[in-house]
Design a protein around this motif. Sequence first.
Motif, PDB file in Angstrom:
ATOM      1  N   ILE A   7       9.899   4.419  79.897  1.00 50.41           N
ATOM      2  CA  ILE A   7       9.827   3.547  81.064  1.00 50.41           C
ATOM      3  C   ILE A   7      11.249   3.175  81.484  1.00 50.41           C
ATOM      4  O   ILE A   7      12.033   2.668  80.687  1.00 50.41           O
ATOM      5  CB  ILE A   7       9.024   2.269  80.757  1.00 50.41           C
ATOM      6  CG1 ILE A   7       7.601   2.643  80.323  1.00 50.41           C
ATOM      7  CG2 ILE A   7       8.985   1.345  81.963  1.00 50.41           C
ATOM      8  CD1 ILE A   7       6.773   1.463  79.908  1.00 50.41           C
ATOM      9  N   LEU A   9      14.127   1.070  82.890  1.00 51.32           N
ATOM     10  CA  LEU A   9      14.400  -0.356  83.061  1.00 51.32           C
ATOM     11  C   LEU A   9      14.689  -0.674  84.524  1.00 51.32           C
ATOM     12  O   LEU A   9      14.212  -1.680  85.058  1.00 51.32           O
ATOM     13  CB  LEU A   9      15.590  -0.769  82.187  1.00 51.32           C
ATOM     14  CG  LEU A   9      16.035  -2.230  82.313  1.00 51.32           C
ATOM     15  CD1 LEU A   9      14.915  -3.167  81.898  1.00 51.32           C
ATOM     16  CD2 LEU A   9      17.291  -2.470  81.489  1.00 51.32           C
ATOM     17  N   ALA A  12      11.507  -0.855  86.354  1.00 52.80           N
ATOM     18  CA  ALA A  12      10.658  -2.003  86.055  1.00 52.80           C
ATOM     19  C   ALA A  12      11.155  -3.268  86.735  1.00 52.80           C
ATOM     20  O   ALA A  12      10.358  -4.121  87.145  1.00 52.80           O
ATOM     21  CB  ALA A  12      10.587  -2.219  84.541  1.00 52.80           C
ATOM     22  N   VAL A  15       9.761  -3.901  90.235  1.00 52.83           N
ATOM     23  CA  VAL A  15       8.356  -4.297  90.176  1.00 52.83           C
ATOM     24  C   VAL A  15       8.243  -5.779  89.866  1.00 52.83           C
ATOM     25  O   VAL A  15       7.454  -6.509  90.488  1.00 52.83           O
ATOM     26  CB  VAL A  15       7.601  -3.459  89.122  1.00 52.83           C
ATOM     27  CG1 VAL A  15       6.178  -3.968  88.957  1.00 52.83           C
ATOM     28  CG2 VAL A  15       7.596  -1.992  89.520  1.00 52.83           C
ATOM     29  N   LEU A  16       9.046  -6.247  88.908  1.00 51.13           N
ATOM     30  CA  LEU A  16       9.023  -7.666  88.556  1.00 51.13           C
ATOM     31  C   LEU A  16       9.530  -8.534  89.713  1.00 51.13           C
ATOM     32  O   LEU A  16       9.007  -9.630  89.969  1.00 51.13           O
ATOM     33  CB  LEU A  16       9.884  -7.904  87.310  1.00 51.13           C
ATOM     34  CG  LEU A  16       9.378  -7.237  86.022  1.00 51.13           C
ATOM     35  CD1 LEU A  16      10.353  -7.479  84.883  1.00 51.13           C
ATOM     36  CD2 LEU A  16       7.995  -7.755  85.654  1.00 51.13           C
TER      37      LEU A  16
END
Length: 258
Positions: A7, A9, A12, A15-16
């Motif tokens: 995944i 970083l 991600a 998305v957060l």
Amino acid sequence: MQQLSDISLWGAVPVLLLFGMAVALLALTDRSFLMRIFQVTVIHVSQMLLLGGCVWLLWRLSCWWADTLWLLLTVTTVAFLMIDKARLNWYKLLLPVTVALLAGLSLPLLALLMSFRQAGAGLWQIFVPLAAVLVGQLYVGASRALQTYTRQLRHTQQHYQYMVANGATHLEALMPSVRRGLKAAVLPLLGQMVKPLLIVVPLLFCGLLLAGAQPVVAVVASLLIVGASLSAQVISSVLMFCLADRFFYDAQDRFIVY
């Protein structure tokens, strides 16, 4: 087992950030709703961490007895939740309901294990995800079946006594309740089958694609899982009605569940 390094970083973080923006927009419209979102998020993250820890442990052990023990504990928990939701006596019904769920789950699960072939993955590595999907589907359908069946038994006692007094057997008098119970068991899954773009099937399909399966294989696998789920619902519900029957009626055919 996929590693966390698979995944990105940097993938991600956006998305957060988008999640935070969505929560902020909701907070602007209704601040009281923000606490609800926070509570649900905490619960969801906690559940996923717990689930991930259990699956990681099973993955590390990778042996039949650990996976079998997990399945027994999971099905027993599901049976208890079903009985509690139906407001029945779990002390009497926990064993027959658990046995019915395990028996109804075994044949469809075995058929799926025989159908799936994964390169580089052992039998017990695909056992847990397949069993988890079937148990999740089984909880929804079998829970509704148990609630509908017992509710019908309570509300149709006069009709039951009338049929028995006119020569009907115990099974014949129960058939209206059995039919309603089975219908309630399969309706949620039928709804998913009619609207596959809205419910669970996309998650299974996308998960298979992310795991590297070809689109055709993902489609066939999703169809097999749906077919196994439907058969597990029906078999488990029928066995549940049969095994729990002696706890619902006494020797004089009097309904004794309150």
